[in-house]
Design an enzyme around this catalytic site. Structure first.
Site, short mmCIF file in Angstrom:
data_model
loop_
_atom_site.label_atom_id
_atom_site.label_comp_id
_atom_site.label_asym_id
_atom_site.label_seq_id
_atom_site.Cartn_x
_atom_site.Cartn_y
_atom_site.Cartn_z
N CYS A 1 -5.75 0.98 5.84
CA CYS A 1 -5.82 -0.44 5.48
C CYS A 1 -6.56 -1.18 6.58
O CYS A 1 -6.27 -1.01 7.77
CB CYS A 1 -4.42 -1.01 5.29
SG CYS A 1 -3.63 -0.50 3.75
N CYS B 1 -16.40 0.78 8.29
CA CYS B 1 -15.80 -0.23 7.42
C CYS B 1 -15.96 -1.59 8.08
O CYS B 1 -15.57 -1.79 9.23
CB CYS B 1 -14.32 0.09 7.20
SG CYS B 1 -13.62 -0.74 5.77
N CYS C 1 -0.43 3.86 2.84
CA CYS C 1 -0.13 3.53 4.25
C CYS C 1 1.31 3.09 4.46
O CYS C 1 1.74 2.94 5.61
CB CYS C 1 -1.08 2.42 4.73
SG CYS C 1 -2.83 2.88 4.71
N CYS D 1 -12.30 5.32 4.73
CA CYS D 1 -11.65 5.40 6.04
C CYS D 1 -10.20 5.87 5.95
O CYS D 1 -9.60 6.21 6.98
CB CYS D 1 -11.70 4.05 6.74
SG CYS D 1 -13.37 3.44 7.06
N CYS E 1 0.85 -1.19 0.00
CA CYS E 1 0.00 0.00 0.00
C CYS E 1 0.89 1.24 0.00
O CYS E 1 1.62 1.48 0.97
CB CYS E 1 -0.93 0.00 1.21
SG CYS E 1 -2.05 1.43 1.26
N HIS F 1 -17.15 -1.28 2.79
CA HIS F 1 -17.49 -0.10 3.60
C HIS F 1 -19.00 0.09 3.54
O HIS F 1 -19.56 0.32 2.47
CB HIS F 1 -16.77 1.15 3.10
CG HIS F 1 -16.96 2.33 3.99
ND1 HIS F 1 -16.12 2.63 5.05
CD2 HIS F 1 -17.92 3.29 4.00
CE1 HIS F 1 -16.54 3.71 5.66
NE2 HIS F 1 -17.64 4.14 5.05
N CYS F 2 -19.64 -0.01 4.69
CA CYS F 2 -21.10 0.01 4.74
C CYS F 2 -21.59 1.43 5.04
O CYS F 2 -21.28 1.99 6.10
CB CYS F 2 -21.61 -0.94 5.82
SG CYS F 2 -23.41 -1.04 5.92
#
Length: 267
Positions: free
Chosen positions: A95, A109, A78, A92, A75, A102-103
């Site tokens: 990681c 998340c 990150c 978010c 990543c 993601h809801c």
């Protein structure tokens, strides 16, 4: 009826609260690159050398999945080596271990830390809507037979029954889909894009069987399965794999050895 109603309501609110306020877990410090490795990686312009640097760092880590071209999953935002089943959430900005999706409904998340709570939230929401629809239906029948004379009560009954059935149908499909994912030990992201291992992509790479798949999400203590209490197996950084289990199985190893011996004896 009131006792059942209050029990379902408490479970519904409890699981929703756990789904919303249980923060997703980030990978541990050992997966983050050191300052020296970051400088060495960023100063290198050749992609093949960058892949070698990531491979050297990942040798000490329990990482088995790869990118589409066979490289180490890294990543850039990150600055860490991604553990297996870990993905970066753009909402978010981090990681997330075993990220599912993601809801927007819980504004969180869904991953390793709260996936069990999310499933229980769907289950109790489904039962809650079913209970409301079943208890209101008899008054709906009275509405059609003319036993109810209050106009306001008719509107309330129709609205409540329609909303309960609508949410029940939508939650039934969503909960059924996630039950299928749990039975196959997949996340929503893995269902759309199969994880890539050293031998190539395998959509059933983490599938250990129905019972073990359930235990990974809900734990081994069956009395805790229906309670919104953290009981998932592991720490989210490593997950048992079907390929490794078969490779470590002495019976399968012996069968392969027998086949090789049989081939050697043939002219």
């Amino acid at each position: 009826y009131l006792v059942v109603f209050h029990i379902l309501f408490v479970l519904f609110v409890w699981t929703y609260w756990k789904s919303v306020f249980t923060l997703p877990i980030q990978p541990g410090k050992k997966f983050h690159m050191s300052y020296a490795d970051q400088e060495r990686y960023e100063n290198e312009e050749r992609p093949e050398v960058q892949r070698q640097i990531l491979a050297e760092i990942a040798r000490k880590l329990p990482v088995y999945t790869r990118t589409g071209n066979g490289g180490i999953r890294f990543c850039d935002r990150c600055q860490l080596i991604k553990p297996d089943r870990c993905h970066h959430c753009s909402v978010c900005a981090m990681c997330v271990l075993k990220m599912d999706h993601h809801c927007p409904w819980v504004n969180n998340c869904i991953g390793f830390s709260n996936y069990k709570f999310f499933l229980l939230f769907l289950a109790y929401s489904l039962l809650y809507c079913l209970y409301i629809a079943a208890t209101v239906f008899k008054y709906f029948i009275k509405y059609w037979t003319g036993e109810l004379t209050n106009g306001r009560s008719k509107f309330h009954i129709l609205f409540l029954l329609f909303v309960a059935i609508m949410f029940f149908v939508s939650l039934m499909f969503l909960f059924g889909y996630h039950c299928w994912l749990v039975s196959r030990n997949r996340s929503t992201l893995e269902a759309f894009s199969a994880p890539v291992f050293q031998n190539g992509p395998d959509k059933n790479g983490f599938n250990l069987g129905f019972v073990k798949n359930l235990q990974q999400v809900f734990g081994e203590e069956k009395k805790l399965w229906l309670l919104p209490i953290a009981s998932s197996q592991g720490d989210g950084h490593f997950f048992p794999m079907r390929a490794l289990s078969e490779a470590r199985n002495p019976l399968l190893t012996n069968e392969e050895q027998w086949e090789e011996d049989g081939i050697d004896e043939e002219p």
